[in-house]
Design a protein around this motif. Structure first.
Motif, PDB file in Angstrom:
ATOM      1  N   PHE A  74      78.968 -12.073  42.031  1.00 32.50           N
ATOM      2  CA  PHE A  74      79.215 -10.627  41.963  1.00 32.50           C
ATOM      3  C   PHE A  74      78.134  -9.763  42.613  1.00 32.50           C
ATOM      4  CE2 PHE A  74      81.570 -12.446  38.343  1.00 32.50           C
ATOM      5  CZ  PHE A  74      82.835 -11.999  38.658  1.00 32.50           C
ATOM      6  N   GLY A  83      81.338 -10.481  34.430  1.00 34.48           N
ATOM      7  CA  GLY A  83      82.240 -10.410  35.568  1.00 34.48           C
ATOM      8  C   GLY A  83      83.366 -11.405  35.392  1.00 34.48           C
ATOM      9  N   SER A  92      88.967  -9.065  41.184  1.00 33.91           N
ATOM     10  CA  SER A  92      87.665  -9.155  40.532  1.00 33.91           C
ATOM     11  C   SER A  92      87.465  -7.981  39.588  1.00 33.91           C
ATOM     12  CB  SER A  92      86.558  -9.172  41.579  1.00 33.91           C
ATOM     13  OG  SER A  92      86.702  -8.055  42.430  1.00 33.91           O
ATOM     14  N   LEU A  94      84.528  -6.184  36.927  1.00 37.78           N
ATOM     15  CA  LEU A  94      83.181  -6.134  36.354  1.00 37.78           C
ATOM     16  C   LEU A  94      83.209  -5.390  35.033  1.00 37.78           C
ATOM     17  CD1 LEU A  94      80.632  -5.426  39.249  1.00 37.78           C
ATOM     18  CD2 LEU A  94      80.795  -7.481  37.818  1.00 37.78           C
TER      19      LEU A  94
END
Ligand SMILES: [Mn+2]
Ligand SMILES: [Mn+2]
Lengths: 479, 479
Positions: A74, A83, A92, A94
């Motif tokens: 990340f 993450g 993705s 976070l």
């Protein structure tokens, strides 16, 4: 010579990592996992970043260094993040810590979540206190967690944990092996950073060669190295505690720690051994130089340095896809044994005789080198199922070389009382040793040369450019 | 100017701590304990030193920094030690780790126990695996262990622990308070080291003032500071993560951490705030300088800097035995309020009016300073039974000043949106604020000056010698 550059010029030339690098890393990971296992719908990789820590019971906060698996995936600089990767959607996510209002006074602007989404180029962003909620909403069917053993430390990585994770199905068998394998193979964008860390570190090593004078403390060269890395290249952290050994200290392989803090005064006639590397956003480097403190090799230094240079040259010429690191280690010891005979440290035998009794390990007890990456001794040394060598147990990998791997090549030769005593007391080895000559070298210390090489399709590219021959070193140190 | 000194000259002038310092510390501790409690025969103080740690699951060993209570008592540099004091016999005992044979190859010579006995000047020395045996042989009647809360971190110190400690009687009520009080009062030998850390750190700050140019990154000054401390003074570690704030960053009190790593480019017209200090064998220093990036104060900078300088001068002239740190904080805010009126940040009120509504805390939200010692924010801020101030809760001590204490004096003035917004929204405060002028200063950042002062019999000795007036700063930065 770049000595006339201003600090502003260095500032303008500092490297910026493109956020696409981390995106690409995540895609590589998704691909590997899909090959390795049957990835169900709504399954996620979940990683936990590093946390802030204080010194003991004090309020002194240590300078945070991100955990390497998390950083690789990340790119996040800050502590206390999580993450995730939605494997089927290839998305993705976070999770940032929710900061208290007075953070703004003490630590800086409280960035909106969108800030981190932009900076790290992820698809979604939430607070860490929303982990359970988010995975519920996404009907998470499976969380792949990181759990596995580091082959150098023997420690186990800590799987991500959040309050409420018990209600989700987790799996800890697959991820560690696959992400480790991803880390073993460097992408072109990653190799670009290693070129940078190597370039800056080599510049810093050369500053040390220029600054070195008998009458200084070893640690003053550590300081020159740190400063050059940081002020010229923005490398705030080094990859490991610097080793600056002069004279007999050059035979202590991990010299420089708090119990032996590079605090001997450098003397005229000393052999110097500097093993240091700067890191940038957790991308490391690892270089060793050896040179005479006064800039001029003695005959004794020529023999030892010449032996190590020959080992290095032989191995680096042989490194290419298809050979194994075990074979390279064997080759290095073979070249060493040739030189042990040539310089009369050993006699009454052939190279094969010396190899048979393991003479090389008397003079080079450490492994020839190691995978390098976001840890100096990087993960994956035996991740392909290869085994630690019984013959060379110090070897941190025995793997077959493949394009994209980075290996350090760091042959050395040392005079370590403890090992010499044992060899002279062992009739198998003693019969080949020229005791008079070997004993004369006690206190000499040692010599090591370390380069970082990336394996290419046809060979290996040396990322480390430093004066290496005796002529180059003497010439460089005149200035 | 010392610029022509060679690194060898710096090496020859580096400070060496006399081992008598630690002996004296132990005697002071014995004395205090004997006053505080009835010390039985065969009773011992037992402290555990810090341990080695790796980064996460990797084999990267962090550079070890000793735990401060242990360091204060025994001076030991190496990890994994224990130390004890036989209180009645007034004898000191160290316990060293038993090292494996291959330590000699990797980490250096395995020293005989007698080596540590000599280096640290203790009466007896054993291995840590002999702790139980030794205390049995000595018929230990009571072990005083360290347990108590740090008033800055709120964390608790970890009492010493070894296998088999259960068979001994232990006591955790007394030691923490008494040893903390010993640490509050610095011996003449200790003050000598603080003079040294301050001298070197001031030299490093001055190098930063000379090196500062618009177009550089802030962290390049961090590097200049680190390098100067280390290469000229042997200060390998700094007391805390450096704060190098330019422009608006100078208002972030603990700027410089991994999430805000001093990475803004310095611009022409920026106010600079550098808060850094080197440490030597765990003896810290803590200094802040504020200056214009381009070497020439603007009118706005003159007002803010002038306010802070007046606060500093007033407090440092008033520091002496008998006054309390609370009174000093109050004095600083009073001087600030005078200047808020003088420079028309505030109007329509008197100093008393502003004090009544806590106007000072809008512009200086942190405490005036803190005890300094082997931790930057040192232990003992409320150890005499004093209480945290309700009026100034950020104040890390309210104690009465006494000879031998070291306090930092670090007044500051900042323009922090978060706090200005709150004040302008609070009718009590808003009625005195000149909103137009205050708003004009948003983005200015801030200014802080920090000196380390040791309380003497009659006043306070400032250990920090830096250009402080606007004339001195402008003059110094011309060179
Ligand atoms: Mn290496
Ligand atoms: Mn301070």
């Amino acid at each position: 010579m770049s000595k006339m550059k201003t600090l502003q010029q260095y500032a303008s030339e500092m490297y910026k990592i493109p956020v696409s690098l981390y995106k690409n890393n995540r895609l590589r990971l998704i691909e590997r996992l899909e090959k390795a296992t049957t990835v169900p719908d709504n399954s996620f990789v979940l990683l936990q970043g590093g946390c802030d820590e204080n010194d003991y019971c004090s309020d002194n906060e240590r300078l945070f260094r991100q955990e390497s698996y998390f950083k690789w995936t990340f790119g996040v600089r800050e502590p206390e993040f999580f993450g995730a990767i939605d494997l089927k959607q290839k998305k993705s996510i976070l999770f940032a810590p929710r900061l208290p209002a007075d953070y703004a006074i003490w630590m800086g602007k409280i960035q909106p979540l969108s800030h981190f989404k932009d900076v790290y180029g992820v698809d979604e962003i939430y607070y860490t206190d929303e982990l359970k909620k988010v995975f519920r909403e996404k009907n998470a069917s499976l969380l792949y967690l990181l759990y596995g053993q580091n082959s150098d430390s023997k420690s186990f990585s800590k799987p991500a944990h959040f309050e409420g994770i018990e209600e989700f199905k987790v799996e800890k068998e697959t991820l560690h092996k696959e992400i480790t394998e991803c880390r073993v193979f460097k992408s072109p964008e990653e190799i670009e950073i290693y070129r940078y860390t190597n370039k800056i570190s080599a510049e810093a090593h050369k500053e040390c060669m220029k600054a070195c004078k008998p009458g200084m403390y070893e640690f003053q060269l550590e300081s020159v190295f740190r400063h050059t890395c940081f002020v010229k290249g923005g490398l705030r952290l080094l990859s490991f505690t610097p080793i600056v050994g002069s004279g007999y200290n050059s035979a202590t392989l991990h010299y420089g720690h708090a119990g032996a803090p590079n605090d001997k005064m450098i003397e005229d006639g000393d052999m110097m051994l500097l093993d240091m590397g700067g890191e940038y956003e957790c991308y490391t480097s690892d270089q060793t130089i050896s040179f005479p403190a006064n800039g001029k090799f003695t005959e004794a230094q020529r023999e030892v340095h010449g032996t190590v240079l020959a080992m290095r040259n032989a191995v680096e010429a042989a490194m290419k896809p298809g050979v194994t690191w075990f074979e390279m280690a064997d080759l290095a010891y073979r070249v060493m044994c040739e030189h042990l005979l040539k310089f009369d440290f050993c006699r009454n035998g052939t190279v094969d005789d010396l190899m048979k009794v393991g003479m090389g390990k008397v003079f080079q007890p450490h492994g020839l080198g190691h995978l390098m990456g976001m840890n100096t001794h990087d993960v994956g040394g035996f991740n392909d199922g290869s085994k630690r060598s019984e013959l060379y147990p110090a070897l941190r990998s025995t793997r077959e070389l493949k394009p994209g791997m980075i290996f350090t090549c760091e042959p050395g030769m040392y005079f370590i009382d403890h090992l010499l005593d044992a060899a002279l007391a062992n009739p198998e080895q003693a019969k080949y040793l020229n005791a008079e000559k070997v004993n004369r070298f006690r206190g000499f210390g040692g010599c090591r040369m370390e380069d970082d090489l990336v394996i290419t399709e046809t060979g290996a590219e040396n990322l480390t450019h430093l004066p290496r021959t005796q002529e180059e070193i003497e010439e460089f140190m005149k200035h």
